[in-house]
Design a protein around this motif. Structure first.
Motif, mmCIF file in Angstrom:
data_model
loop_
_atom_site.group_PDB
_atom_site.id
_atom_site.type_symbol
_atom_site.label_atom_id
_atom_site.label_comp_id
_atom_site.label_asym_id
_atom_site.label_seq_id
_atom_site.Cartn_x
_atom_site.Cartn_y
_atom_site.Cartn_z
ATOM 1 N N GLU A 1 -12.132 5.373 -2.252
ATOM 2 C CA GLU A 1 -11.613 5.415 -3.625
ATOM 3 C C GLU A 1 -10.107 5.170 -3.649
ATOM 4 O OE1 GLU A 1 -12.917 9.227 -4.960
ATOM 5 O OE2 GLU A 1 -14.978 8.546 -5.305
ATOM 6 N N GLY A 2 -9.400 5.705 -2.671
ATOM 7 C CA GLY A 2 -7.953 5.479 -2.585
ATOM 8 C C GLY A 2 -7.626 4.021 -2.350
ATOM 9 N N ILE A 3 -8.380 3.378 -1.479
ATOM 10 C CA ILE A 3 -8.175 1.950 -1.219
ATOM 11 C C ILE A 3 -8.456 1.142 -2.479
ATOM 12 C CG2 ILE A 3 -9.095 -0.041 0.038
ATOM 13 C CD1 ILE A 3 -9.476 1.869 2.438
ATOM 14 N N ALA A 4 -9.527 1.488 -3.186
ATOM 15 C CA ALA A 4 -9.858 0.781 -4.427
ATOM 16 C C ALA A 4 -8.754 0.960 -5.465
ATOM 17 C CB ALA A 4 -11.184 1.283 -4.979
ATOM 18 N N ALA A 5 -8.189 2.166 -5.549
ATOM 19 C CA ALA A 5 -7.119 2.425 -6.515
ATOM 20 C C ALA A 5 -5.865 1.615 -6.179
ATOM 21 C CB ALA A 5 -6.789 3.915 -6.554
ATOM 22 N N VAL A 6 -5.523 1.563 -4.905
ATOM 23 C CA VAL A 6 -4.340 0.787 -4.492
ATOM 24 C C VAL A 6 -4.581 -0.701 -4.743
ATOM 25 C CG1 VAL A 6 -2.976 0.070 -2.494
ATOM 26 C CG2 VAL A 6 -3.493 2.477 -2.842
ATOM 27 N N ASP A 7 -5.785 -1.185 -4.443
ATOM 28 C CA ASP A 7 -6.113 -2.591 -4.711
ATOM 29 C C ASP A 7 -6.014 -2.907 -6.200
ATOM 30 O OD1 ASP A 7 -6.500 -3.238 -2.093
ATOM 31 O OD2 ASP A 7 -8.699 -3.176 -2.174
ATOM 32 N N GLU A 8 -6.520 -2.011 -7.023
ATOM 33 C CA GLU A 8 -6.471 -2.229 -8.475
ATOM 34 C C GLU A 8 -5.026 -2.257 -8.964
ATOM 35 O OE1 GLU A 8 -7.416 -3.137 -12.201
ATOM 36 O OE2 GLU A 8 -8.808 -3.119 -10.512
ATOM 37 N N ARG A 9 -4.203 -1.339 -8.442
ATOM 38 C CA ARG A 9 -2.791 -1.312 -8.839
ATOM 39 C C ARG A 9 -2.100 -2.607 -8.436
ATOM 40 N NH1 ARG A 9 -0.152 2.788 -5.855
ATOM 41 N NH2 ARG A 9 0.572 1.180 -4.472
ATOM 42 N N ARG A 10 -2.351 -3.076 -7.227
ATOM 43 C CA ARG A 10 -1.741 -4.335 -6.774
ATOM 44 C C ARG A 10 -2.208 -5.506 -7.626
ATOM 45 N NH1 ARG A 10 -2.228 -3.718 -0.238
ATOM 46 N NH2 ARG A 10 -0.554 -2.201 -0.010
#
Length: 111
Positions: A85-94
């Motif tokens: 979930e953290g990786i998905a959140a960082v990807d979405e922010r980028r």
């Protein structure tokens, strides 16, 4: 009372989850998996000694790594889910930041 567009609220939620949390979760997950490998290697080395069988460290370590892979998927499921979930959140922010930058470079959004 200020009205925040839904997109900005989502962006704020993504930023709140931040990369610091992701780094902590990845480190915790990695340490948990490494600890599991160490425990399994020690078990593989010392349990057979009860029966008079010596197992070399390298062999025990290899078997421990192989056994730890599927076991960690079950034992550390919630931790792995938090990392994903953290990786998905960082990807979405980028992705959102990149889209905003591209829009600004194209001159869109100017009034």
């Amino acid at each position: 009372m200020s009205h925040t567009p839904p997109g900005d609220r989502a962006k704020g939620a993504v930023r709140a989850s931040g990369t610091g949390t992701l780094v902590r979760d990845v480190a915790l997950y990695s340490l948990a998996r490494l600890g599991l490998v160490v425990v399994l290697a020690l078990l593989i080395m010392y349990v057979p000694r009860i029966f008079g069988v010596e197992i070399p460290l390298l062999v025990a370590a290899l078997f421990a790594v192989l056994i730890a892979l599927p076991v960690s998927l079950v034992l550390f499921k919630t931790l792995r889910r938090r990392v994903n979930e953290g990786i998905a959140a960082v990807d979405e922010r980028r992705r959102t930041d990149r889209a905003a930058l591209e829009n600004r470079l194209r001159g869109e959004g100017r009034r």
